[in-house]
Design an enzyme around this catalytic site. Structure first.
Site, short mmCIF file in Angstrom:
data_model
loop_
_atom_site.label_atom_id
_atom_site.label_comp_id
_atom_site.label_asym_id
_atom_site.label_seq_id
_atom_site.Cartn_x
_atom_site.Cartn_y
_atom_site.Cartn_z
N HIS A 35 0.83 -1.21 0.00
CA HIS A 35 0.00 0.00 0.00
C HIS A 35 0.87 1.26 0.00
CE1 HIS A 35 -2.86 -2.92 2.01
NE2 HIS A 35 -3.59 -2.47 1.01
N GLN A 151 -7.92 -8.65 -10.25
CA GLN A 151 -8.68 -7.50 -9.77
C GLN A 151 -8.44 -6.29 -10.67
OE1 GLN A 151 -9.38 -6.23 -5.55
NE2 GLN A 151 -7.60 -4.96 -5.89
O1 PAF Z 1 -7.47 -4.70 -3.09
C1 PAF Z 1 -8.20 -4.36 -2.13
O2 PAF Z 1 -7.75 -4.02 -1.03
C2 PAF Z 1 -9.70 -4.40 -2.30
O3 PAF Z 1 -10.07 -5.43 -3.13
C3 PAF Z 1 -10.26 -3.05 -2.80
C4 PAF Z 1 -9.74 -2.72 -4.19
C5 PAF Z 1 -9.90 -1.95 -1.84
C6 PAF Z 1 -11.79 -3.12 -2.90
O4 PAF Z 1 -12.36 -3.36 -1.65
#
Ligand code: PAF
Length: 278
Positions: A35, A151
């Protein structure tokens, strides 16, 4: 310190007068080095950075996984402050899903393969919450990790199909020195499982080496990954895949780019990783 907003209405109000471009980093909290790299990149590329922290119940196909999902709000806010985030959106559940909520955003083809096959409904939950976050934030850019390769594909397709102008930016997977991709779930591994977990990356690298040496059979590359995983007794593979990176269909023969990916269980903990080829 970042401003904290908790409602849709406050987010819209604060964003109305804010310097552009806006970069959004959607997260479920439990922030880690992966992150951090998203937040830092968003900081470099935008006038305003918005981070969202919301543990999205709709994307957990397993109730126990939702309960066990780490919650580290104070540390999350520290990381947001340290990386220069301007605004943290921390909504309660019924702010994202107000009473009577019934809309589902589904990306059926991309969302049903690989992870979608093993986690039914997962990508409906992801696509739905990200569509809401994109719509509320109206950001020029949004940042996602390549670690969740599927994703990324699902979110890109969703945004394009719905005419949402937010550009989806893919950021490289961040790894520990031993190769394990950083994930919020890593902290739940026992020391022995943690020591075994770099086997995902090792098996991806083994297949990559075969590919670099000229191997173009999908099945041979899958077998190379399975062989490395099989040598680690704590690892219980759920799937290994060599897929077309655009459609996620399994490949018999590689004629261009491919996506190597896998999900492997260590006891209760399920880890995923991937490596793009070409
Ligand atoms: O990757 C994540 O942390 C989650 O899938 C997201 C993109 C925040 C959606 O809840």
């Amino acid at each position: 310190l970042p401003a904290i907003v908790r409602t849709r209405a406050d987010l819209r109000a604060v964003l109305a007068g804010i310097p552009r471009p806006v970069g959004l980093v959607p997260t479920m909290g439990a922030l880690h080095g992966g992150h951090r790299s998203l937040l830092e990149r968003a900081r470099r590329e935008n006038a305003t950075v918005v981070a969202s922290l919301f543990v999205n119940p709709k994307q957990f196909n397993n109730a126990a996984d939702l309960v066990a999902y780490p919650r580290t709000e104070a540390r999350d806010l520290e990381m947001c402050a340290a990386t220069g985030v301007d605004l943290v959106f921390m909504p309660a559940q019924d702010e994202i899903y107000p009473p009577g909520f019934e809309t589902i955003v589904r990306v059926p083809m991309l969302g049903s393969k690989l992870e979608g096959e093993h986690r039914p409904g997962h990508f409906d939950g992801v696509a739905t919450v990200v569509a809401i976050l994109f719509t509320l934030a109206g950001a020029e850019r949004a940042y996602f990790g390549q670690k969740d390769a599927q994703q990324l594909l699902v979110v890109r397709r969703m945004a394009r199909d719905l005419g949402i102008a937010t550009e989806v930016v893919a950021c490289p997977t961040v790894r520990d020195p031993d190769g394990l991709a950083i994930s919020s779930r890593n902290v739940r591994l026992t020391p022995a499982q943690r020591a075994a977990a770099p086997v995902l990356h090792r098996s991806l690298r083994a297949a990559e080496a075969r590919w670099a040496a000229g191997e173009r059979s999908g099945e041979a590359l899958r077998a190379a990954m399975r062989a490395v995983l099989a040598a680690e007794p704590l690892a219980d593979p759920e799937y290994v895949s060599v897929a077309d990176p655009a459609t996620l269909d399994e490949l018999d023969r590689l004629t261009g780019a491919a996506l190597l990916s896998m999900a492997v269980r260590f006891g209760e903990i399920r880890l995923i990783d991937n490596l793009p080829l070409g």
